[in-house]
Enzyme design. Sequence first.
Site, mmCIF file in Angstrom:
data_model
loop_
_atom_site.group_PDB
_atom_site.id
_atom_site.type_symbol
_atom_site.label_atom_id
_atom_site.label_comp_id
_atom_site.label_asym_id
_atom_site.label_seq_id
_atom_site.Cartn_x
_atom_site.Cartn_y
_atom_site.Cartn_z
ATOM 1 N N GLU A 1 0.814 -1.229 0.000
ATOM 2 C CA GLU A 1 0.000 0.000 0.000
ATOM 3 C C GLU A 1 0.844 1.274 0.000
ATOM 4 O OE1 GLU A 1 -0.742 -2.703 1.652
ATOM 5 O OE2 GLU A 1 -2.742 -3.211 0.895
ATOM 6 N N HIS B 1 -11.949 -5.584 7.644
ATOM 7 C CA HIS B 1 -12.669 -5.389 6.380
ATOM 8 C C HIS B 1 -13.976 -4.674 6.683
ATOM 9 C CE1 HIS B 1 -10.197 -9.013 5.402
ATOM 10 N NE2 HIS B 1 -10.123 -8.477 4.205
#
Length: 664
Positions: free
Chosen positions: A397, A467
């Site tokens: 990321e 999530h």
Amino acid sequence: MLAELARLESSVTPLLPLKDYLYLMVLSREADQREHIMFKQGRGKFHLPSAGHEAVGAIAYAIESDDIVYPYYRDRALMLARGTKPYQLALDYLAKKNSSSGGRQMSSHFSDHEHHMVSCATPTGLQCLPSVGTAWGFKLAGKSNIVICCIGDAATRQGEFYEALCFALQEKLPIVFVVEDNGYGVSTATNTMTPYNILALAKEHCKIIDGRDPEAIFDATAIAVEKARTNGGPTVLWLELDRLMSHTSSDDQRIYRLQEELLAMAARDPIQRLYQKLVTDGQITENEWLSQCHDIKENVRSLYERAELEEDPEASEVKTHIFSDIPLIASPFDLTIEKCWDMVDAVNASLRHLLATNHRVILFGEDIEDPKGGVFGLTKKLSRDFPEQVFNSPLAEATIGGIAPGLALAGYMPIFELQFIDFVGPAFNQLVNQIATLRWRTMGRYKCPLVILAPCGGYFGGGGPWHSQTNESWFAHAPGLRVLMPSTPQDAADLICSAAMGDDPVLILLPKNLFRKKIMSDHTHSLYPDHANICRFGNDITVVAWGNCVDIALSAAKELEPEGISAEIIDIRSIVPCDLRTITHSLIKTGRLVIIQEDNRTCSFGQALISDLTADNEVWKRLKSPPKLVCRDDVHIGFHFKLEKAVLPDKNMLIKSIKESMVR
Ligand SMILES: Cc1ncc(C[n+]2csc(CCOP(=O)(O)OP(=O)(O)O)c2C)c(N)n1
Ligand SMILES: [Mg+2]
């Protein structure tokens, strides 16, 4: 002689004019001495010396004027060699209004847009991934330009250095990393720590150079640059040199370095070495040297004195250049929803539209290429149809966040995807320290127009702690980032298209629970992303929501209607900047406020919003009950659906809060 001839033949760059370069090194050193003295006299606030690093400027002679350099804070000689005026560096030292950052950055955090020297920020290693992004941009555009990325030895232990090197190797990018190894990171000796010393760098990519010798640096750079320009990929030039002064004016190296070490260093001073060589070669006489050094010293003294008289920055101007002056404009892309689309369809259609209409749009993210087309299918069939614009990223990321601003600098419009906002951690550094500050810290000379898309949120079931979050409050807290969250397919398309036409960095959080819900566009909402959307008009209470919570608010309002409670629902859509006017207007009418958010409570956007809204006298006077925030408590989201349900705000919690507000 033979080596000289070979170099002449192989090199496309001019030779290093040694005598001129010697005086440039002296100029750099004199500026350091002057800044050191002025600091002691209380005439400067901070001095960060380049003494000992002067030979590095020889790099400038081995590259072209339109190549891009990402310098770091010891690159004064490199700045001068690229063409930055010493007077400009004096203004930087004194934090004057006309300095490169308008007095916003600490001195020696160099930047010179005209000479393609990209602003250096303080977090060490922050320049590595953007440099690689720019090099990727050059390669994608088929240009022959290259990028130079300078970094200190200690900073090569930052993870972003490895991510940058890996991506440069993977894509064979035209970049040269220049490690200026002075053996220390502040007071910590690095000889047992650097990737070179611990054999973490492959020999094929890394060249050890005498960093005190401008000729050696020039030669090595010329070879590395030639390799970079001819699709040979990156090189790490590892320059061994000395930091001749303390780390900064806040440090005293005599505390942690032995006297013998300091003396040995002084004896191999690169300026003295080059001077001796030129005297021996008969290129310079002692008299000429003494007279030149005297003149340079006097010039430097006078230009710092002159710079002291220049204007200081205006305190009233400190808020400029957070964002571009141009607000996000309504997207001309008409996503006429003939059939009822869901958010995945809408995101996919808008990305397709942007790719087709702007070849500078680049999509980059984990698993976004076909046949998968993204873990949610947001990018399905896009790499098939636009193979030169849609790319899988590595599972990294920081690379996603760091390549984006560099690619933007190369003229592209990055629309990058973080697979889930929950995994933003490694990209946080680039988002908050690089992307969000670049425009402000360069007075608008550099900017980061780009879009980061990130699926977010819960109510999906089974997401567990990572999530299920929305995390908008983290980013609302970072000045310089626009933060948007759509609640309908139409909105998602509008926000993405507008953001991609804008001039600012925009984070768009996409509530994944809405991805497969078909919501008809009502065509009544504002097309301007900065404007909140009144989704339902009412008179008794104002309910503010965004993302998933808009749907909850609308169904609560519907349920309360038969009970005679008329709720006005406002979907803010843009968290930063937030349309306080529309909410205030509504509050003045209703006198009651409930905010519902998915994010957890403490220091959240909802909390901040209550504080801002109630600070308005008109609102305060008209409040009939205390404002309320319905949200997740400060607790993580569990994997089991019961655990998720126990913490996320829902319709019943909202109805309860609305009713409580009504009876007061
Ligand atoms: C991410 C980050 N951590 C810590 C610091 C504080 N700091 C500034 S310079 C520095 C040492 C850097 O050493 P090196 O990379 O070798 O460069 P040098 O200063 O020796 O030229 C440290 C720890 C910082 N600026 N950024
Ligand atoms: Mg160092």
